[in-house]
Scaffold this active site. Structure first.
Site, mmCIF file in Angstrom:
data_model
loop_
_atom_site.group_PDB
_atom_site.id
_atom_site.type_symbol
_atom_site.label_atom_id
_atom_site.label_comp_id
_atom_site.label_asym_id
_atom_site.label_seq_id
_atom_site.Cartn_x
_atom_site.Cartn_y
_atom_site.Cartn_z
ATOM 1 N N GLU A 221 0.840 -1.197 0.000
ATOM 2 C CA GLU A 221 0.000 0.000 0.000
ATOM 3 C C GLU A 221 0.875 1.247 0.000
ATOM 4 O OE1 GLU A 221 -3.787 -0.206 2.209
ATOM 5 O OE2 GLU A 221 -2.783 -1.786 3.328
ATOM 6 N N GLY A 238 0.079 1.833 4.242
ATOM 7 C CA GLY A 238 -0.482 2.911 3.427
ATOM 8 C C GLY A 238 0.417 4.129 3.330
ATOM 9 N N ALA A 264 2.294 2.690 8.129
ATOM 10 C CA ALA A 264 1.682 3.724 7.291
ATOM 11 C C ALA A 264 2.509 5.004 7.355
ATOM 12 C CB ALA A 264 0.261 3.986 7.788
ATOM 13 N N ALA A 280 4.786 3.472 12.147
ATOM 14 C CA ALA A 280 4.005 4.351 11.276
ATOM 15 C C ALA A 280 4.529 5.784 11.404
ATOM 16 C CB ALA A 280 2.531 4.287 11.668
ATOM 17 N N ASN A 319 10.705 7.846 19.546
ATOM 18 C CA ASN A 319 10.212 7.949 20.920
ATOM 19 C C ASN A 319 9.282 9.161 21.010
ATOM 20 O OD1 ASN A 319 10.111 8.811 23.732
ATOM 21 N ND2 ASN A 319 11.579 7.148 24.060
ATOM 22 N N SER A 320 8.037 8.881 21.364
ATOM 23 C CA SER A 320 7.043 9.951 21.322
ATOM 24 C C SER A 320 7.195 10.934 22.475
ATOM 25 C CB SER A 320 5.629 9.348 21.332
ATOM 26 O OG SER A 320 5.454 8.562 22.486
HETATM 27 C C1 COA Z 1 5.916 0.641 16.119
HETATM 28 C C2 COA Z 1 4.792 -0.332 16.380
HETATM 29 C C3 COA Z 1 5.007 -1.594 15.548
HETATM 30 C C4 COA Z 1 4.801 -0.660 17.861
HETATM 31 O O1 COA Z 1 3.760 -1.514 18.096
HETATM 32 P P1 COA Z 1 3.827 -2.612 19.279
HETATM 33 O O2 COA Z 1 5.086 -3.370 19.183
HETATM 34 O O3 COA Z 1 2.527 -3.323 19.222
HETATM 35 O O4 COA Z 1 3.959 -1.750 20.567
HETATM 36 P P2 COA Z 1 2.791 -1.221 21.509
HETATM 37 O O5 COA Z 1 1.949 -0.226 20.808
HETATM 38 O O6 COA Z 1 2.131 -2.413 22.146
HETATM 39 O O7 COA Z 1 3.649 -0.494 22.602
HETATM 40 C C5 COA Z 1 4.500 -1.147 23.552
HETATM 41 C C6 COA Z 1 4.948 -0.123 24.546
HETATM 42 O O8 COA Z 1 5.778 0.849 23.888
HETATM 43 C C7 COA Z 1 5.204 2.154 23.982
HETATM 44 N N1 COA Z 1 5.416 2.815 22.718
HETATM 45 C C8 COA Z 1 4.972 2.418 21.491
HETATM 46 N N2 COA Z 1 5.380 3.291 20.551
HETATM 47 C C9 COA Z 1 6.098 4.220 21.207
HETATM 48 C C10 COA Z 1 6.791 5.393 20.808
HETATM 49 N N3 COA Z 1 6.831 5.754 19.527
HETATM 50 N N4 COA Z 1 7.431 6.120 21.722
HETATM 51 C C11 COA Z 1 7.391 5.785 23.021
HETATM 52 N N5 COA Z 1 6.760 4.690 23.456
HETATM 53 C C12 COA Z 1 6.123 3.925 22.582
HETATM 54 C C13 COA Z 1 3.751 1.919 24.270
HETATM 55 O O9 COA Z 1 3.156 3.006 24.874
HETATM 56 C C14 COA Z 1 3.788 0.697 25.119
HETATM 57 O O10 COA Z 1 4.164 1.097 26.402
HETATM 58 P P3 COA Z 1 3.776 0.265 27.720
HETATM 59 O O11 COA Z 1 4.622 -0.965 27.684
HETATM 60 O O12 COA Z 1 4.105 1.195 28.808
HETATM 61 O O13 COA Z 1 2.329 -0.037 27.622
HETATM 62 C C15 COA Z 1 3.398 0.267 15.981
HETATM 63 O O14 COA Z 1 3.169 1.408 16.742
HETATM 64 C C16 COA Z 1 3.326 0.634 14.527
HETATM 65 O O15 COA Z 1 3.699 1.743 14.105
HETATM 66 N N6 COA Z 1 2.811 -0.304 13.669
HETATM 67 C C17 COA Z 1 2.650 -0.040 12.262
HETATM 68 C C18 COA Z 1 1.222 -0.391 11.860
HETATM 69 C C19 COA Z 1 0.932 0.094 10.452
HETATM 70 O O16 COA Z 1 1.153 1.239 10.101
HETATM 71 N N7 COA Z 1 0.439 -0.835 9.610
HETATM 72 C C20 COA Z 1 0.114 -0.532 8.233
HETATM 73 C C21 COA Z 1 -1.308 -0.062 8.119
HETATM 74 S S1 COA Z 1 -1.694 0.472 6.486
#
Ligand code: COA
Length: 344
Positions: A221, A238, A264, A280, A319-320
């Site tokens: 995508e 995406g 994405a 993303a 890191n957000s």
């Molecule tokens: C990066 C990514 C893979 C992380 O997902 P994940 O491994 O499931 O991680 P989680 O969201 O469960 O987060 C785990 C921990 O890290 C933290 N965390 C996640 N992203 C973070 C960031 N950017 N900065 C700081 N902390 C973050 C969460 O808050 C969570 O903290 P906790 O342990 O205190 O609860 C996901 O955010 C992502 O971007 N996926 C891409 C999906 C996508 O775009 N698909 C295509 C669709 S078209």
């Protein structure tokens, strides 16, 4: 016996000066059997080099008989179907894999990739941009840009509309070949010369340039730029972007390994190994400073993203809280959505 790198018998379009605009090769051959190559060479008086030889009715007869005698019923049938063509016909015989020097040669090479006979980077395409003309792709086929205004007027006078789909050096792949086992939601977004592996789905936002593509299966995508190849089971989310090498993207060839996820709106300017994820919205360029974290989230080292090029099992995120780009071991490598791929 004759050894050829590639052979194509095609039908195409020329402008009013007799210059080629494009060629369609229904069944291109890579390293054709020496007997078949010899039959074609003898029938057409070919001796050596990379040549595009125009086919007239007498040559077609000689070619069909020679191909039948050489045991190539399929190619003979194609040649027979060429008789009575309203469009110019050509045989492209390539002795070697050299930079394409003519339109038929360039088109044959693009066909080889889209027919999955060679992978991206598997054939020399140097100088292709200069070799191929820019063309108006219309509902009446390819039209020379200098001749377009006249053709538009003529169509109007005939009570018709000449619909210009695009103006480009590369046509859309699906007007030349639809490889087996793929879904392409928006065909204009895949150029001839793309390699679309079996089990690949390209959604509307997806784009695949020439000399680029997917091993398959995969869900695309986002954009696969020229020269980029994506391994099996990877998902490009995406609007994501892979950096090409054509316009200021540097000279690192970008690739995506197996089972990766580009989130994405994410982007990469480094090649990824297998099972990597990019969060993303995060764009990693080669010079991006990356904090490498251990399992406990402690800083191990700070590196440039190019130092992590091609390494497997990495998760990149921004890191957000503090804005730093971080890299951790990827614990949740993606599995492609089975449901989405069940109907390929
Ligand atoms: C990066 C990514 C893979 C992380 O997902 P994940 O491994 O499931 O991680 P989680 O969201 O469960 O987060 C785990 C921990 O890290 C933290 N965390 C996640 N992203 C973070 C960031 N950017 N900065 C700081 N902390 C973050 C969460 O808050 C969570 O903290 P906790 O342990 O205190 O609860 C996901 O955010 C992502 O971007 N996926 C891409 C999906 C996508 O775009 N698909 C295509 C669709 S078209």
């Amino acid at each position: 016996m004759t050894d050829l790198f590639a052979l194509g018998l095609g039908v195409g379009t020329q402008n009013s000066k007799g210059e080629w605009l494009e060629v369609f090769f229904p069944q291109p051959l890579l390293n054709p059997a020496p007997a078949v190559a010899k039959a074609v060479a003898d029938a057409l008086g070919y001796e050596a080099g990379n040549q595009a030889i125009a086919l007239d009715s007498a040559k077609l007869d000689a070619l069909a008989s020679a191909l039948e005698a050489a045991g190539s019923a399929e190619q003979a049938a194609i040649v027979k179907s060429f008789q009575g063509s309203k469009r110019p016909l050509v045989a492209a015989l390539l002795a070697e894999d050299a930079a394409p020097s003519s339109v038929p040669e360039g088109y044959l090479k693009l066909h080889l990739i889209s027919h999955r006979l060679v992978k991206p980077h598997g054939t020399v395409l140097d100088g292709l941009f200069g070799t191929l003309p820019n063309v108006a792709w219309t509902n009446q086929g390819a039209v020379d840009l200098a001749e377009l205004p006249g053709r538009q007027l003529q169509a109007r006078l005939n009570g018709e509309l000449l619909d210009v789909d695009c103006v480009d050096k590369f046509p859309k792949m699906t007007n030349y070949v639809v490889p087996a086992g793929v879904r392409i939601a928006h065909t204009a977004r895949v150029r001839l010369g793309a390699y679309i592996g079996e089990g690949t789905t390209i959604m509307h936002e997806g784009f695949v340039n020439f000399n680029a593509g997917t091993e398959g299966p995969g869900m695309i995508e986002g954009r696969i730029s020229a020269g980029v190849f994506v391994g099996k089971g990877s998902d490009l989310g995406g609007g994501c972007s892979t950096m090409g090498t054509l316009s200021g993207g540097g000279n690192i060839i970008i690739s995506v390994g197996d089972e990766c996820l580009l989130g994405a709106n994410a982007g990469i300017g480094i090649p990824l190994g297998d099972r990597c994820t990019v969060e993303a919205g995060l764009y990693i360029t080669a010079g991006t400073k990356v904090a490498v974290l251990d399992d406990k989230g402690e800083l191990v080292e700070s590196v440039k993203a190019r130092d992590l090029a091609g390494k497997s099992d990495l998760l990149f995120r921004r890191n957000s809280v503090n804005g730093a780009v971080e890299c951790k071991t990827n614990k949740s490598a993606i599995a492609l959505n089975e449901e989405l791929h069940a109907n390929n």
